[in-house]
Design a protein around this motif. Structure first.
Motif, PDB file in Angstrom:
ATOM      1  N   ALA A  74      21.847 -26.870 -29.704  1.00  0.00           N
ATOM      2  CA  ALA A  74      21.043 -26.667 -28.436  1.00  0.00           C
ATOM      3  C   ALA A  74      21.049 -25.579 -27.777  1.00  0.00           C
ATOM      4  O   ALA A  74      20.087 -24.975 -27.190  1.00  0.00           O
ATOM      5  CB  ALA A  74      21.200 -27.870 -27.713  1.00  0.00           C
ATOM      6  N   LEU A  75      22.197 -25.083 -27.465  1.00  0.00           N
ATOM      7  CA  LEU A  75      22.398 -23.580 -26.781  1.00  0.00           C
ATOM      8  C   LEU A  75      21.925 -22.591 -27.658  1.00  0.00           C
ATOM      9  O   LEU A  75      21.108 -21.733 -27.022  1.00  0.00           O
ATOM     10  CB  LEU A  75      23.850 -23.510 -26.466  1.00  0.00           C
ATOM     11  CG  LEU A  75      24.497 -24.087 -25.139  1.00  0.00           C
ATOM     12  CD1 LEU A  75      25.858 -23.860 -25.312  1.00  0.00           C
ATOM     13  CD2 LEU A  75      23.673 -23.815 -24.172  1.00  0.00           C
ATOM     14  N   ALA A  76      21.878 -22.562 -28.988  1.00  0.00           N
ATOM     15  CA  ALA A  76      21.405 -21.535 -29.797  1.00  0.00           C
ATOM     16  C   ALA A  76      19.750 -21.543 -29.587  1.00  0.00           C
ATOM     17  O   ALA A  76      19.192 -20.460 -29.513  1.00  0.00           O
ATOM     18  CB  ALA A  76      21.805 -21.723 -31.140  1.00  0.00           C
ATOM     19  N   ARG A  77      19.325 -22.698 -29.845  1.00  0.00           N
ATOM     20  CA  ARG A  77      17.804 -22.636 -29.524  1.00  0.00           C
ATOM     21  C   ARG A  77      17.293 -22.172 -28.290  1.00  0.00           C
ATOM     22  O   ARG A  77      16.333 -21.458 -28.225  1.00  0.00           O
ATOM     23  CB  ARG A  77      17.227 -24.094 -29.782  1.00  0.00           C
ATOM     24  CG  ARG A  77      17.517 -24.537 -31.258  1.00  0.00           C
ATOM     25  CD  ARG A  77      17.091 -26.076 -31.474  1.00  0.00           C
ATOM     26  NE  ARG A  77      17.048 -26.426 -32.847  1.00  0.00           N
ATOM     27  CZ  ARG A  77      17.460 -27.836 -33.367  1.00  0.00           C
ATOM     28  NH1 ARG A  77      17.175 -28.833 -32.200  1.00  0.00           N
ATOM     29  NH2 ARG A  77      17.282 -28.153 -34.556  1.00  0.00           N
ATOM     30  N   GLU A  78      17.965 -22.774 -27.139  1.00  0.00           N
ATOM     31  CA  GLU A  78      17.719 -22.213 -25.755  1.00  0.00           C
ATOM     32  C   GLU A  78      17.805 -20.763 -25.610  1.00  0.00           C
ATOM     33  O   GLU A  78      16.903 -20.235 -25.144  1.00  0.00           O
ATOM     34  CB  GLU A  78      18.645 -23.159 -24.771  1.00  0.00           C
ATOM     35  CG  GLU A  78      18.339 -22.622 -23.399  1.00  0.00           C
ATOM     36  CD  GLU A  78      19.337 -23.466 -22.520  1.00  0.00           C
ATOM     37  OE1 GLU A  78      20.191 -22.861 -21.725  1.00  0.00           O
ATOM     38  OE2 GLU A  78      19.123 -24.702 -22.598  1.00  0.00           O
ATOM     39  N   ARG A  79      18.856 -20.095 -26.298  1.00  0.00           N
ATOM     40  CA  ARG A  79      19.137 -18.638 -26.003  1.00  0.00           C
ATOM     41  C   ARG A  79      18.402 -17.983 -27.218  1.00  0.00           C
ATOM     42  O   ARG A  79      18.526 -16.754 -27.057  1.00  0.00           O
ATOM     43  CB  ARG A  79      20.755 -18.493 -26.230  1.00  0.00           C
ATOM     44  CG  ARG A  79      21.461 -19.227 -25.259  1.00  0.00           C
ATOM     45  CD  ARG A  79      22.717 -18.691 -25.322  1.00  0.00           C
ATOM     46  NE  ARG A  79      23.463 -19.167 -24.264  1.00  0.00           N
ATOM     47  CZ  ARG A  79      25.145 -19.032 -24.205  1.00  0.00           C
ATOM     48  NH1 ARG A  79      25.580 -18.352 -25.095  1.00  0.00           N
ATOM     49  NH2 ARG A  79      25.720 -19.728 -23.153  1.00  0.00           N
ATOM     50  N   ASP A  80      17.738 -18.504 -28.082  1.00  0.00           N
ATOM     51  CA  ASP A  80      17.321 -17.770 -29.250  1.00  0.00           C
ATOM     52  C   ASP A  80      18.081 -16.862 -30.003  1.00  0.00           C
ATOM     53  O   ASP A  80      17.701 -15.934 -30.413  1.00  0.00           O
ATOM     54  CB  ASP A  80      15.839 -17.010 -28.836  1.00  0.00           C
ATOM     55  CG  ASP A  80      14.910 -16.677 -29.962  1.00  0.00           C
ATOM     56  OD1 ASP A  80      15.083 -17.425 -30.849  1.00  0.00           O
ATOM     57  OD2 ASP A  80      14.276 -15.748 -29.921  1.00  0.00           O
ATOM     58  N   GLU A  81      19.449 -17.547 -30.504  1.00  0.00           N
ATOM     59  CA  GLU A  81      20.503 -17.043 -31.084  1.00  0.00           C
ATOM     60  C   GLU A  81      20.805 -17.902 -31.895  1.00  0.00           C
ATOM     61  O   GLU A  81      20.308 -19.156 -32.234  1.00  0.00           O
ATOM     62  CB  GLU A  81      21.438 -16.721 -30.074  1.00  0.00           C
ATOM     63  CG  GLU A  81      21.409 -15.694 -28.879  1.00  0.00           C
ATOM     64  CD  GLU A  81      22.620 -15.552 -27.919  1.00  0.00           C
ATOM     65  OE1 GLU A  81      23.924 -16.198 -28.383  1.00  0.00           O
ATOM     66  OE2 GLU A  81      22.386 -14.886 -27.020  1.00  0.00           O
ATOM     67  N   SER A  82      21.703 -17.270 -33.171  1.00  0.00           N
ATOM     68  CA  SER A  82      22.161 -17.956 -33.842  1.00  0.00           C
ATOM     69  C   SER A  82      23.191 -19.071 -33.378  1.00  0.00           C
ATOM     70  O   SER A  82      24.020 -18.582 -32.515  1.00  0.00           O
ATOM     71  CB  SER A  82      22.845 -17.134 -35.230  1.00  0.00           C
ATOM     72  OG  SER A  82      23.883 -16.622 -34.813  1.00  0.00           O
ATOM     73  N   PRO A  83      23.642 -20.076 -34.125  1.00  0.00           N
ATOM     74  CA  PRO A  83      24.611 -21.253 -33.738  1.00  0.00           C
ATOM     75  C   PRO A  83      25.778 -20.425 -33.726  1.00  0.00           C
ATOM     76  O   PRO A  83      26.856 -20.456 -32.893  1.00  0.00           O
ATOM     77  CB  PRO A  83      24.759 -22.143 -34.770  1.00  0.00           C
ATOM     78  CG  PRO A  83      23.184 -22.114 -35.040  1.00  0.00           C
ATOM     79  CD  PRO A  83      22.662 -20.897 -35.027  1.00  0.00           C
ATOM     80  N   GLN A  84      26.357 -19.403 -34.799  1.00  0.00           N
ATOM     81  CA  GLN A  84      27.534 -18.849 -34.980  1.00  0.00           C
ATOM     82  C   GLN A  84      27.664 -17.849 -33.655  1.00  0.00           C
ATOM     83  O   GLN A  84      28.495 -17.742 -33.259  1.00  0.00           O
ATOM     84  CB  GLN A  84      27.509 -17.865 -36.170  1.00  0.00           C
ATOM     85  CG  GLN A  84      28.722 -16.969 -36.417  1.00  0.00           C
ATOM     86  CD  GLN A  84      28.706 -16.279 -37.579  1.00  0.00           C
ATOM     87  OE1 GLN A  84      28.124 -16.111 -38.423  1.00  0.00           O
ATOM     88  NE2 GLN A  84      29.965 -15.919 -38.039  1.00  0.00           N
ATOM     89  N   ALA A  85      26.697 -16.922 -33.284  1.00  0.00           N
ATOM     90  CA  ALA A  85      26.678 -16.069 -32.070  1.00  0.00           C
ATOM     91  C   ALA A  85      26.985 -16.976 -30.927  1.00  0.00           C
ATOM     92  O   ALA A  85      27.674 -16.538 -30.135  1.00  0.00           O
ATOM     93  CB  ALA A  85      25.427 -15.480 -32.113  1.00  0.00           C
ATOM     94  N   VAL A  86      26.528 -18.114 -30.798  1.00  0.00           N
ATOM     95  CA  VAL A  86      26.506 -18.892 -29.445  1.00  0.00           C
ATOM     96  C   VAL A  86      28.097 -19.425 -29.577  1.00  0.00           C
ATOM     97  O   VAL A  86      28.686 -19.443 -28.531  1.00  0.00           O
ATOM     98  CB  VAL A  86      25.608 -20.211 -29.532  1.00  0.00           C
ATOM     99  CG1 VAL A  86      26.046 -21.087 -28.327  1.00  0.00           C
ATOM    100  CG2 VAL A  86      24.269 -19.676 -29.114  1.00  0.00           C
ATOM    101  N   ALA A  87      28.686 -19.875 -30.657  1.00  0.00           N
ATOM    102  CA  ALA A  87      29.884 -20.609 -30.762  1.00  0.00           C
ATOM    103  C   ALA A  87      30.791 -19.429 -30.417  1.00  0.00           C
ATOM    104  O   ALA A  87      31.869 -19.780 -29.736  1.00  0.00           O
ATOM    105  CB  ALA A  87      30.027 -21.141 -32.307  1.00  0.00           C
ATOM    106  N   ARG A  88      30.573 -18.304 -31.012  1.00  0.00           N
ATOM    107  CA  ARG A  88      31.799 -17.032 -30.488  1.00  0.00           C
ATOM    108  C   ARG A  88      31.578 -16.723 -29.361  1.00  0.00           C
ATOM    109  O   ARG A  88      32.810 -16.370 -28.882  1.00  0.00           O
ATOM    110  CB  ARG A  88      31.441 -16.078 -31.817  1.00  0.00           C
ATOM    111  CG  ARG A  88      31.844 -16.422 -33.265  1.00  0.00           C
ATOM    112  CD  ARG A  88      31.568 -15.202 -34.035  1.00  0.00           C
ATOM    113  NE  ARG A  88      32.446 -14.072 -33.999  1.00  0.00           N
ATOM    114  CZ  ARG A  88      33.718 -14.173 -34.327  1.00  0.00           C
ATOM    115  NH1 ARG A  88      34.019 -15.309 -35.305  1.00  0.00           N
ATOM    116  NH2 ARG A  88      34.637 -13.234 -34.335  1.00  0.00           N
ATOM    117  N   SER A  89      30.290 -16.759 -28.668  1.00  0.00           N
ATOM    118  CA  SER A  89      30.195 -16.521 -27.523  1.00  0.00           C
ATOM    119  C   SER A  89      30.889 -17.272 -26.466  1.00  0.00           C
ATOM    120  O   SER A  89      31.700 -16.842 -25.565  1.00  0.00           O
ATOM    121  CB  SER A  89      28.831 -16.176 -27.004  1.00  0.00           C
ATOM    122  OG  SER A  89      28.891 -16.114 -25.534  1.00  0.00           O
ATOM    123  N   LEU A  90      30.994 -18.661 -26.571  1.00  0.00           N
ATOM    124  CA  LEU A  90      31.579 -19.823 -25.923  1.00  0.00           C
ATOM    125  C   LEU A  90      32.877 -19.709 -25.874  1.00  0.00           C
ATOM    126  O   LEU A  90      33.799 -19.896 -24.805  1.00  0.00           O
ATOM    127  CB  LEU A  90      31.043 -20.977 -26.437  1.00  0.00           C
ATOM    128  CG  LEU A  90      29.611 -21.420 -26.012  1.00  0.00           C
ATOM    129  CD1 LEU A  90      29.380 -22.588 -26.614  1.00  0.00           C
ATOM    130  CD2 LEU A  90      29.362 -21.593 -24.486  1.00  0.00           C
TER     131      LEU A  90
END
Length: 96
Positions: A74-90
């Motif tokens: 959900a965050l990846a879609r919201e941020r228009d980023e990959s799930p991997q990038a979001v997970a690493r960022s979190l």
């Protein structure tokens, strides 16, 4: 014949009257996971312990994993980023 049957039913029923006891509410693993994770985020140990008791540890682990996957997607879609990038960022990790 009916009178004999009636006597049998009445005598059996009189010995043990039916009592309706409400069953405790059953929680599913996703409800347990949502409560557990939100309680962890709010540092609410009482709710953490309560949610952990609703399902088996394995089921809770599965539910928490599923919640994490859905949240990252959900965050990846919201941020228009990959799930991997979001997970690493979190997690505060550098992008790979």
């Amino acid at each position: 014949m009916f009178s004999r049957l009636r006597r049998i039913l009445v005598s059996d029923g009189a010995a043990a009257p039916a009592v309706n006891h409400p069953r405790p509410r059953q929680h599913n693993l996703f409800e347990a996971a949502a409560t557990y994770v939100s309680a962890c985020a709010e540092d609410d140990q009482q709710r953490i312990d309560e949610a952990a008791g609703w399902v088996s540890p394995e089921a809770l682990s599965f539910g928490v994993n599923e919640l994490a996957c859905r949240a990252v997607i959900a965050l990846a879609r919201e941020r228009d980023e990959s799930p991997q990038a979001v997970a690493r960022s979190l997690l505060g990790l550098p992008t790979a």
